[in-house]
Design a protein around this motif. Structure first.
Motif, PDB file in Angstrom:
ATOM      1  N   ARG A   1      -6.605   6.312  -3.522  1.00  0.00           N
ATOM      2  CA  ARG A   1      -7.491   6.115  -4.678  1.00  0.00           C
ATOM      3  C   ARG A   1      -8.680   5.243  -4.292  1.00  0.00           C
ATOM      4  O   ARG A   1      -9.790   5.441  -4.790  1.00  0.00           O
ATOM      5  CB  ARG A   1      -6.759   5.465  -5.849  1.00  0.00           C
ATOM      6  CG  ARG A   1      -5.576   6.196  -6.475  1.00  0.00           C
ATOM      7  CD  ARG A   1      -5.892   7.563  -6.947  1.00  0.00           C
ATOM      8  NE  ARG A   1      -5.850   8.463  -5.818  1.00  0.00           N
ATOM      9  CZ  ARG A   1      -6.612   9.535  -5.701  1.00  0.00           C
ATOM     10  NH1 ARG A   1      -7.490   9.818  -6.606  1.00  0.00           N
ATOM     11  NH2 ARG A   1      -6.516  10.331  -4.665  1.00  0.00           N
TER      12      ARG A   1
ATOM     13  N   PRO B   1       0.575  12.550   2.477  1.00  0.00           N
ATOM     14  CA  PRO B   1       0.007  11.939   3.668  1.00  0.00           C
ATOM     15  C   PRO B   1       0.718  12.321   4.959  1.00  0.00           C
ATOM     16  O   PRO B   1       0.107  12.428   6.001  1.00  0.00           O
ATOM     17  CB  PRO B   1       0.152  10.450   3.418  1.00  0.00           C
ATOM     18  CG  PRO B   1       0.538  10.299   1.993  1.00  0.00           C
ATOM     19  CD  PRO B   1       1.135  11.589   1.549  1.00  0.00           C
TER      20      PRO B   1
ATOM     21  N   GLN C   1      -2.533   5.409   8.628  1.00  0.00           N
ATOM     22  CA  GLN C   1      -1.077   5.518   8.591  1.00  0.00           C
ATOM     23  C   GLN C   1      -0.535   5.248   9.990  1.00  0.00           C
ATOM     24  O   GLN C   1      -0.847   5.985  10.924  1.00  0.00           O
ATOM     25  CB  GLN C   1      -0.679   6.913   8.122  1.00  0.00           C
ATOM     26  CG  GLN C   1       0.810   7.125   8.073  1.00  0.00           C
ATOM     27  CD  GLN C   1       1.169   8.542   7.676  1.00  0.00           C
ATOM     28  OE1 GLN C   1       0.499   9.488   8.065  1.00  0.00           O
ATOM     29  NE2 GLN C   1       2.213   8.686   6.893  1.00  0.00           N
TER      30      GLN C   1
ATOM     31  N   PHE D   1       1.253   1.966   5.784  1.00  0.00           N
ATOM     32  CA  PHE D   1      -0.186   2.206   5.654  1.00  0.00           C
ATOM     33  C   PHE D   1      -0.968   0.901   5.826  1.00  0.00           C
ATOM     34  O   PHE D   1      -0.507  -0.153   5.402  1.00  0.00           O
ATOM     35  CB  PHE D   1      -0.511   2.766   4.273  1.00  0.00           C
ATOM     36  CG  PHE D   1       0.140   4.088   3.994  1.00  0.00           C
ATOM     37  CD1 PHE D   1      -0.285   5.231   4.643  1.00  0.00           C
ATOM     38  CD2 PHE D   1       1.168   4.194   3.081  1.00  0.00           C
ATOM     39  CE1 PHE D   1       0.306   6.452   4.394  1.00  0.00           C
ATOM     40  CE2 PHE D   1       1.772   5.409   2.815  1.00  0.00           C
ATOM     41  CZ  PHE D   1       1.337   6.543   3.475  1.00  0.00           C
TER      42      PHE D   1
ATOM     43  N   CYS E   1       0.842  -1.198   0.000  1.00  0.00           N
ATOM     44  CA  CYS E   1       0.000   0.000   0.000  1.00  0.00           C
ATOM     45  C   CYS E   1       0.880   1.252   0.000  1.00  0.00           C
ATOM     46  O   CYS E   1       1.787   1.383   0.806  1.00  0.00           O
ATOM     47  CB  CYS E   1      -0.922   0.007   1.211  1.00  0.00           C
ATOM     48  SG  CYS E   1      -1.937   1.490   1.286  1.00  0.00           S
ATOM     49  N   ILE E   2       0.579   2.172  -0.932  1.00  0.00           N
ATOM     50  CA  ILE E   2       1.356   3.410  -0.995  1.00  0.00           C
ATOM     51  C   ILE E   2       0.559   4.598  -0.453  1.00  0.00           C
ATOM     52  O   ILE E   2       0.973   5.742  -0.568  1.00  0.00           O
ATOM     53  CB  ILE E   2       1.829   3.704  -2.428  1.00  0.00           C
ATOM     54  CG1 ILE E   2       0.636   3.853  -3.384  1.00  0.00           C
ATOM     55  CG2 ILE E   2       2.770   2.624  -2.923  1.00  0.00           C
ATOM     56  CD1 ILE E   2       1.020   4.418  -4.743  1.00  0.00           C
ATOM     57  N   GLY E   3      -0.613   4.335   0.101  1.00  0.00           N
ATOM     58  CA  GLY E   3      -1.384   5.408   0.735  1.00  0.00           C
ATOM     59  C   GLY E   3      -1.829   6.485  -0.229  1.00  0.00           C
ATOM     60  O   GLY E   3      -1.874   7.655   0.129  1.00  0.00           O
ATOM     61  N   CYS E   4      -2.195   6.107  -1.454  1.00  0.00           N
ATOM     62  CA  CYS E   4      -2.552   7.128  -2.450  1.00  0.00           C
ATOM     63  C   CYS E   4      -4.022   7.524  -2.333  1.00  0.00           C
ATOM     64  O   CYS E   4      -4.468   8.451  -2.999  1.00  0.00           O
ATOM     65  CB  CYS E   4      -2.238   6.654  -3.854  1.00  0.00           C
ATOM     66  SG  CYS E   4      -3.185   5.219  -4.410  1.00  0.00           S
TER      67      CYS E   4
END
Lengths: 257, 249
Positions: free
Chosen positions: A66, A111, A90, A125, A61-64
């Motif tokens: 979307r 973030p 987070q 995340f 997970c890159i915490g975008c």
């Protein structure tokens, strides 16, 4: 005259009480039997319904955010930043051991503000959503039987029955439910029932750029989800509550609750 | 003394039980007939909820939906670094567009702020995920000038040249010529990399060379135009503009 008034009052008082036991008694039955064939099964050969589940690869997970945006768009979730069917937390473990947990806002691009970088020991995340428990506490507490498990194991809310009493919201150990401000009924993730019963992916899975979310049939013998289950060490959230979640996590840090 | 059982039932009890019987049958009637079955029937209420949920409108068209009409983009993306992204991750829910493409136009995220949602450096992101510092990484320019959104790569920077011409390489990378390959202006034979001083690449020789892109008849859309006949006419272009870091102001 007085007596007649009393009888009328008594009737008005008793009627709902007499009515209720019938309803409750049936509501306790296993929904799989009560539900019968799901509507979408019409075209398909009648068989065992699928058992939906989701896997979340935390290390991807890159915490975008979307998924959060897509879920809101797909499911009419109010725009306000405190109503979510799925959300991303987070986690930051500081060098002094303190744990900072923050929910991401949608679409803010940056973030991290909470902890200066040199104080961070580890940070990651964790996407969250309804765990679609096999033993859902929210279903047990509903006083009117408005929430139940579908044949696919998805916990749904009958918005025409729900009286908005918020018991289920309190009962959910994962904070996955909220009261929809327009309908004034409990609302929650449905695993995008309207998509998944038509072989489309849930909106959040659809838009995830790193395949951090995997959706599928837990009983399928060959699927990305089955592969995930075989290859990864699997964790669930709050396993000690015996809710039997169907959202499975890999690479989950011990501090996550 | 007569047994209790055989005593005549008192008047008031008869009446009360009569009233109660009436009441009970009333309740029964109401439940059985007046209240719609659907209120009480769990099977019905589960079924209707399943049906309602299953028939909610779908806004995202799904990964397969674009292929039919946008084969080029689908193919380009499938082979590029963005292959794990769905079209709708960037273009938004496309259900309506698929039904009527001319009626509902999709949004294309052409500005920096969208790419940065995923690519801005963040200590919480998994290490190894390609991240940049938006404040330092070619600021002010839209990302898509240098990276194709459907198949982004760090723009072609022949590493072989950089190995020996690092300073030129780094200078060019932050210039308005960043997107031009070295080989756009220099024909460099492979032998140059082995015996650089013996085999020399070509260098532009005349004003017309730059005029290919900057002249009035140029096909390079992004390049600003100058009138070759009047612009610094007595000199070579690179007597005034350093070609690896050209400045126009």
């Amino acid at each position: 005259m007085q007596r007649r008034g009393f009888l009328a009052g008594l009737a008005a008082f008793l009627a709902p009480i007499l009515g209720l036991p019938f309803r409750r008694a049936r509501a306790d039955g296993p929904p799989e039997q009560a539900g019968g064939a799901p509507p979408h099964a019409a075209g398909k050969p009648a068989g065992k319904p699928r058992r939906f589940g989701m896997a979340i690869q935390v290390d991807r997970c890159i915490g975008c955010t979307r998924c959060m945006d897509a879920c809101k768009a797909e499911n009419n979730v109010p725009k306000e930043p405190f109503f979510f069917r799925t959300w991303v937390e987070q986690y930051t473990i500081k060098t002094d051991g303190e744990l900072v947990v923050r929910s991401l806002k949608t679409g803010n691009g940056k973030p991290s503000e909470s902890v200066p970088e040199r104080e961070i020991m580890r940070s990651f995340f964790v996407p969250k959503l309804c765990n679609q428990c096999d033993h859902p506490p929210c279903v047990q507490v509903c006083p009117v039987g408005a929430t139940f498990r579908s044949p696919e194991g998805v916990v749904l809310v009958d918005e025409e029955r729900c009286i908005g009493c918020r018991y289920c919201i309190q009962a959910c150990p994962y904070g996955a439910r909220y009261l929809h401000p327009d309908t004034k009924t409990a609302d929650k993730c449905t695993f995008c029932y309207h998509r998944t019963t038509r072989d489309l992916l849930p909106a959040c899975v659809e838009v995830c750029p790193t395949s951090a979310r995997i959706f599928g049939d837990l009983d399928n013998v060959a699927s990305p989800l089955t592969r995930f289950k075989r290859m990864k060490k699997i964790h669930t959230l709050k396993p000690d509550l015996n809710t039997e979640p169907k959202v499975l996590y890999s690479d989950l840090d011990g501090v996550v609750r | 003394m007569k047994s209790l059982l055989f005593r005549p039932v008192p008047e008031q009890i008869t009446r009360l039980s009569l009233a109660f019987a009436l009441l009970a049958s009333g309740v029964f009637l109401v439940r059985a007939h007046a209240i719609p079955q659907t209120w009480l029937d769990r099977e019905y209420h589960v079924k209707s909820t399943l049906e309602r949920e299953a028939n909610r409108p779908r806004r995202f068209a799904g990964a397969q939906a674009c292929t039919e009409c946008h084969e080029d983009q689908v193919k380009e993306k499938a082979e590029g670094n963005h292959r794990t992204l769905a079209c709708e991750t960037c273009h938004g829910a496309a259900g309506k567009h698929v039904e009527d493409p001319t009626e509902t136009k999709l949004f294309a995220p052409r500005l920096r702020d969208y790419c940065v949602l995923c690519h801005a450096y963040d200590p919480s992101r998994p290490t190894g995920f390609p991240q940049i510092n938006p404040a330092l990484h070619n600021p002010l320019k839209p990302c898509i000038e240098c990276h194709k959104p459907h198949a982004p790569v760090p723009p072609e920077t022949p590493k072989e040249c950089a190995a020996c011409h690092g300073e030129i390489e780094r200078t060019k990378a932050v210039s308005s010529h960043a997107a031009l390959a070295c080989t756009a202006c220099h024909d460099a034979p492979d032998a140059h990399k082995v015996t650089p001083r013996l085999v020399r690449p070509t260098k532009p020789q005349n004003r017309e060379f730059c005029g290919k892109c900057h002249g009035p008849k140029s096909e390079e859309k992004k390049a600003p135009r100058v009138d070759l006949a009047a612009h610094g006419e007595r000199y070579l272009c690179w007597q005034c503009h350093y070609p690896h870091l050209p400045e126009g102001k």
